[in-house]
Design an enzyme around this catalytic site. Structure first.
Site, PDB file in Angstrom:
ATOM      1  N   HIS A  33       0.846  -1.204   0.000  1.00 33.15           N
ATOM      2  CA  HIS A  33       0.000   0.000   0.000  1.00 33.15           C
ATOM      3  C   HIS A  33       0.877   1.249   0.000  1.00 33.15           C
ATOM      4  O   HIS A  33       1.837   1.330   0.770  1.00 33.15           O
ATOM      5  CB  HIS A  33      -0.896   0.016   1.245  1.00 33.15           C
ATOM      6  CG  HIS A  33      -1.855  -1.134   1.302  1.00 33.15           C
ATOM      7  ND1 HIS A  33      -3.118  -1.089   0.745  1.00 33.15           N
ATOM      8  CD2 HIS A  33      -1.710  -2.389   1.802  1.00 33.15           C
ATOM      9  CE1 HIS A  33      -3.719  -2.259   0.929  1.00 33.15           C
ATOM     10  NE2 HIS A  33      -2.886  -3.076   1.552  1.00 33.15           N
TER      11      HIS A  33
ATOM     12  N   ASN B 142      -1.361  -0.993  -4.158  1.00 31.94           N
ATOM     13  CA  ASN B 142      -2.667  -0.388  -3.829  1.00 31.94           C
ATOM     14  C   ASN B 142      -2.413   1.046  -3.375  1.00 31.94           C
ATOM     15  O   ASN B 142      -1.423   1.303  -2.681  1.00 31.94           O
ATOM     16  CB  ASN B 142      -3.338  -1.183  -2.694  1.00 31.94           C
ATOM     17  CG  ASN B 142      -3.636  -2.617  -3.114  1.00 31.94           C
ATOM     18  OD1 ASN B 142      -4.547  -2.877  -3.890  1.00 31.94           O
ATOM     19  ND2 ASN B 142      -2.838  -3.574  -2.623  1.00 31.94           N
TER      20      ASN B 142
ATOM     21  N   CYS C  87     -11.413  -1.100   1.463  1.00 32.77           N
ATOM     22  CA  CYS C  87     -10.239  -1.980   1.386  1.00 32.77           C
ATOM     23  C   CYS C  87      -9.758  -2.190   2.818  1.00 32.77           C
ATOM     24  O   CYS C  87      -9.273  -1.250   3.455  1.00 32.77           O
ATOM     25  CB  CYS C  87      -9.152  -1.321   0.532  1.00 32.77           C
ATOM     26  SG  CYS C  87      -7.687  -2.322   0.343  1.00 32.77           S
TER      27      CYS C  87
ATOM     28  N   GLY D  13      -6.083  -1.944   3.254  1.00 35.89           N
ATOM     29  CA  GLY D  13      -5.753  -0.528   3.041  1.00 35.89           C
ATOM     30  C   GLY D  13      -6.064   0.313   4.261  1.00 35.89           C
ATOM     31  O   GLY D  13      -5.295   1.210   4.630  1.00 35.89           O
TER      32      GLY D  13
HETATM   33  N1  LIG Z   1      -9.904  -5.146  -1.112  1.00 34.78           N
HETATM   34  C1  LIG Z   1      -8.928  -5.900  -0.352  1.00 34.78           C
HETATM   35  C2  LIG Z   1      -7.526  -5.690  -0.793  1.00 34.78           C
HETATM   36  C3  LIG Z   1      -7.299  -6.321  -2.095  1.00 34.78           C
HETATM   37  C4  LIG Z   1      -5.856  -6.157  -2.430  1.00 34.78           C
HETATM   38  C5  LIG Z   1      -5.617  -6.414  -3.878  1.00 34.78           C
HETATM   39  N2  LIG Z   1      -6.144  -5.327  -4.686  1.00 34.78           N
HETATM   40  C6  LIG Z   1      -4.127  -6.552  -4.124  1.00 34.78           C
HETATM   41  O1  LIG Z   1      -3.357  -6.369  -3.164  1.00 34.78           O
HETATM   42  O2  LIG Z   1      -3.756  -6.866  -5.234  1.00 34.78           O
HETATM   43  C7  LIG Z   1      -9.028  -5.653   1.132  1.00 34.78           C
HETATM   44  O3  LIG Z   1     -10.158  -5.499   1.609  1.00 34.78           O
HETATM   45  O4  LIG Z   1      -7.994  -5.656   1.819  1.00 34.78           O
END
Ligand SMILES: N[C@H](CCC[C@H](N)C(=O)O)C(=O)O
Length: 286
Positions: free
Chosen positions: A167, A198, A225, A228
């Site tokens: 992230h 992300n 997320c 996130g």
């Molecule tokens: N929506 C997700 C994260 C997905 C992460 C994904 N996008 C990646 O790391 O490739 C969450 O609730 O943590």
């Protein structure tokens, strides 16, 4: 191929879940299946696909695939929904159990009302802060905290945190001005992040509240997320905008998560998990 699925969401971050305890799929199809299931026009429509699978390493396993077919390593909203599904479908019998992701093994605890799981708490483990483990270019293990980051001709300031998935967190004064559509995709694919990333924009409202928006690796803008939100609280703490071991309410587009980075260095997340629908997906194959 008629594939049984359950569509679930955590604060609007929605995935199509396949229970591999009761259905087998050739692993070579996972990525293509995620793309087709996620398609809003010719598929079910979702932020991606999540596989709930048997594992000898924990009570249950979870794998997440983004809308573009790429595989993520963890998923906070997905973990809460997986915990709900596992408890309500008898995969686990206790309210506390362990879930294996590609990144780590986490502990989940479900709260049950009338035999239905409403809130789920996940110990998301310790954040990863060393630059080369995020990963971010630069061969050292220094932290990336409020580092100048030139993108699209402007100097931004990035704090990078991994919760098993990477992230890049940026602070804004007004969340309504967060440049999600413009900078999100550019930063996601920036070469300084070898595994892509992300992208979160956050407005620290007070010592106990953060406003949050996200552009997700492989899925674009989502309503929420979980990993996130955990990264956002860690980033705000590292920048001394909130203090450690105090519960923080993170306001995401889809609703609120309660996050706490505790003295034991583990990040805890509590929030809802909902079932949307279940049925059969008619997959034509690759
Ligand atoms: N929506 C997700 C994260 C997905 C992460 C994904 N996008 C990646 O790391 O490739 C969450 O609730 O943590």
């Amino acid at each position: 191929m008629q594939i049984p699925f359950t569509k679930m969401h955590g604060l609007g971050n929605n995935y199509v879940y396949i229970d591999l305890f009761n259905y087998e799929i050739d692993e070579k199809l996972y990525s293509d299946l995620a793309i087709h299931m996620s398609d809003i026009y010719t598929g079910i429509g979702s932020d991606g696909m999540i596989l709930i699978h048997p594992t000898t390493a924990a009570d249950v396993g979870m794998r997440i695939f983004n809308k573009d077919g790429s595989e993520g390593k963890s998923c906070g909203n997905g973990l809460r929904c997986t915990a709900k599904y596992a408890y309500e479908n008898g995969i686990v019998q206790n309210r506390k159990f362990h879930i294996q992701t590609k990144a780590n093994i986490v502990e989940a605890e479900v709260s049950v009302d009338n035999n239905k799981v409403d809130q789920v708490t996940i110990d998301m483990g310790e954040p990863i802060l060393a630059r080369n483990e995020i990963p971010m270019m630069g061969n050292n293990d220094s932290k990336v905290v409020n580092e100048p980051f030139v993108v699209a001709g402007e100097t931004q300031y990035v704090t990078a945190v991994s919760m098993g998935n990477p992230h890049a967190v940026f602070f804004v004064n007004d969340i309504a001005e967060a440049p999600l559509e413009t900078l999100g995709p550019t930063i996601e694919k920036d070469m300084r992040f070898p595994e892509s990333i992300n992208v979160e924009f956050i407005e620290v409202v007070s010592s106990t509240e953060i406003n949050f928006r996200v552009w997700e690796r492989g899925s674009g803008i989502t309503q929420a997320c979980g990993t996130g939100a955990c990264a956002a609280v860690v980033a705000a703490t590292l920048n001394e905008k909130v203090t450690k071991s105090h519960p923080i309410v993170v306001h995401l587009a889809g609703g609120d998560l309660n996050i706490e980075w505790k003295e034991d260095n583990h990040v805890w997340m509590t929030g809802p998990a909902e079932v949307i629908a279940s049925g059969l997906f008619y997959y034509k194959g690759k």
